[in-house]
Write an enzyme that holds these catalytic residues in place. Structure first.
Site, mmCIF file in Angstrom:
data_model
loop_
_atom_site.group_PDB
_atom_site.id
_atom_site.type_symbol
_atom_site.label_atom_id
_atom_site.label_comp_id
_atom_site.label_asym_id
_atom_site.label_seq_id
_atom_site.Cartn_x
_atom_site.Cartn_y
_atom_site.Cartn_z
ATOM 1 N N SER A 161 -2.641 8.318 4.111
ATOM 2 C CA SER A 161 -3.144 7.343 3.139
ATOM 3 C C SER A 161 -4.675 7.353 3.194
ATOM 4 O O SER A 161 -5.284 8.393 2.972
ATOM 5 C CB SER A 161 -2.565 5.960 3.435
ATOM 6 O OG SER A 161 -2.928 5.043 2.436
ATOM 7 N N THR A 162 -5.268 6.230 3.541
ATOM 8 C CA THR A 162 -6.727 6.105 3.529
ATOM 9 C C THR A 162 -7.394 7.169 4.392
ATOM 10 O O THR A 162 -7.125 7.274 5.582
ATOM 11 C CB THR A 162 -7.139 4.716 4.049
ATOM 12 O OG1 THR A 162 -6.503 3.720 3.265
ATOM 13 C CG2 THR A 162 -8.646 4.535 3.979
ATOM 14 N N HIS A 188 -0.399 8.451 -0.179
ATOM 15 C CA HIS A 188 -0.439 7.249 -1.010
ATOM 16 C C HIS A 188 -1.475 7.438 -2.111
ATOM 17 O O HIS A 188 -2.682 7.286 -1.877
ATOM 18 C CB HIS A 188 -0.794 6.023 -0.174
ATOM 19 C CG HIS A 188 0.236 5.670 0.847
ATOM 20 N ND1 HIS A 188 -0.008 4.791 1.872
ATOM 21 C CD2 HIS A 188 1.522 6.064 1.005
ATOM 22 C CE1 HIS A 188 1.076 4.655 2.616
ATOM 23 N NE2 HIS A 188 2.022 5.432 2.109
ATOM 24 N N MET A 281 -3.812 3.056 6.224
ATOM 25 C CA MET A 281 -3.553 1.653 6.518
ATOM 26 C C MET A 281 -2.066 1.385 6.640
ATOM 27 O O MET A 281 -1.246 2.115 6.092
ATOM 28 C CB MET A 281 -4.107 0.772 5.400
ATOM 29 C CG MET A 281 -5.611 0.730 5.305
ATOM 30 S SD MET A 281 -6.103 -0.538 4.111
ATOM 31 C CE MET A 281 -5.176 -0.040 2.687
ATOM 32 N N ASP A 284 3.415 2.585 7.355
ATOM 33 C CA ASP A 284 4.313 3.531 6.700
ATOM 34 C C ASP A 284 4.398 4.822 7.514
ATOM 35 O O ASP A 284 3.382 5.372 7.928
ATOM 36 C CB ASP A 284 3.812 3.837 5.285
ATOM 37 C CG ASP A 284 4.796 4.663 4.477
ATOM 38 O OD1 ASP A 284 5.992 4.672 4.821
ATOM 39 O OD2 ASP A 284 4.365 5.294 3.491
#
Length: 340
Positions: A161-162, A188, A281, A284
């Site tokens: 993600s991030t 994501h 973040m 997940d």
């Protein structure tokens, strides 16, 4: 600091951010030139940066802002056009920490999802801003588990993600001509972004890489990216593993999410699943990694020092089942060693 040429959008974003007790707006700017000047006299941890602005646009300002205040975390906010998605991905490669897809101006007033995503990312990235003293060393040291299997993996699954897109590019470049196993990737990202990410990964890794399509066979030498708005899972058509897409409810506020991919891959591949959780973040991927390990599979996570946010990899590491906790630049070599 909020940087946007529209006074209305700038005001709405500031209103959203000020709802959070941990966020203080210390500066605002109508273009990149003003933002760079403001950064020279104001201590800022996080910048929300628009891309399209007069005088100096976001991409021009980005390296100047990073140079002016090393360690500042920059969140790019852009509308979901193909052009802006491409520029946003370029911004991530140039040092931006994350992006937020921005609704059209007329839709911003009631954009609950935009507000939730913006707040969570600014708060998380603020913990790593230059004004913070918290360091990875302050956390308990998590030990990796020793190697448990010598079974050659049949598939590689990566979630992030991030901060993960540049790491994905680094990994794919490092795996070039080195592994034949198919690679599943859930990042994501919203619609439009994922197709462009797949193009970049194909170039970096010199292997076919595209958004997964429902029902297509999972073939050696190829990489499949979960399309924005869809969970990408693994199923069977007869005896052949295939991509399955669904629009089940978001998990961890995300669709695509990493957990559905890992759960299904563990069911089909069992101890032949090799997984990696990258910076991001939330949590997940942690439950999916637990299921993968219980099925005999193996996984590694990116370490905290090289992560933009040690949420997802940290949660997976805390299961106590990770085989390795690695800096970003060592992940490709770890995969190659196991996959050969």
């Amino acid at each position: 600091m909020v940087v946007d040429d529209s006074a209305i959008v700038r005001g709405l974003i500031i209103q959203m951010l000020e709802k959070h007790v941990d966020i203080q707006i210390v500066a605002r700017a109508a273009n990149g030139e003003v933002a760079v000047a403001e950064l020279g006299r104001t201590e800022v941890d996080v910048i929300v940066l628009d891309l399209e602005m007069p005088v100096m646009d976001g991409m021009t300002a980005l390296p100047l802002l990073l140079a002016k205040r090393p360690g500042v975390q920059i969140v790019v906010a852009s509308t979901l056009s193909k052009r802006n998605a491409r520029i946003s991905l370029e911004a991530l490669q140039q040092g931006a920490a994350d992006y937020v897809p921005k609704p059209e101006t007329g839709s911003l007033v009631n954009a609950e999802e935009f507000e939730r995503e913006l707040l969570s990312k600014v708060v998380a990235l603020g913990q790593r801003g230059p004004g913070r003293t918290q360091t990875p060393a302050a956390r308990p040291i998590l030990a990796a588990q020793p190697r448990k299997s010598t079974v050659r993996p049949g598939i590689i699954a990566i979630g992030g993600s991030t901060g993960a897109p540049p790491v994905l590019l680094q990994i794919m470049a490092g795996l070039k001509d080195a592994v034949t196993q198919p690679i599943l990737i859930t990042q994501h990202m919203p619609v439009t972004f994922t197709a462009l990410l797949a193009e970049q990964l194909a170039r970096a890794g010199a292997r076919p890489c595209a958004e997964g399509k429902d029902g297509e066979p999972i073939l050696p030498g190829r990489a499949y990216v979960a399309p924005g708005g869809w969970h990408m899972t693994v199923g069977r058509s007869g005896v052949t593993p295939v991509i399955r897409l669904n629009q089940d409810p978001p998990e961890h506020f995300c669709r695509p999410a990493v957990d559905p991919m890992l759960r299904s891959a563990a069911e089909i591949y069992g101890n032949r699943l090799l997984a990696v959780i990258l910076t991001g973040m939330g949590a997940d991927g942690a439950e999916g990694c637990r299921i993968a390990a219980q099925s005999g599979g193996r996984f590694a996570v990116q370490d905290e020092t090289s992560s933009a946010v040690w949420g997802m990899p940290g949660a997976a590491a805390k299961t106590g089942l990770a085989e390795a906790i690695l800096p970003a630049h060592q992940i490709a070599n770890w995969i190659k060693e196991i996959a050969k």
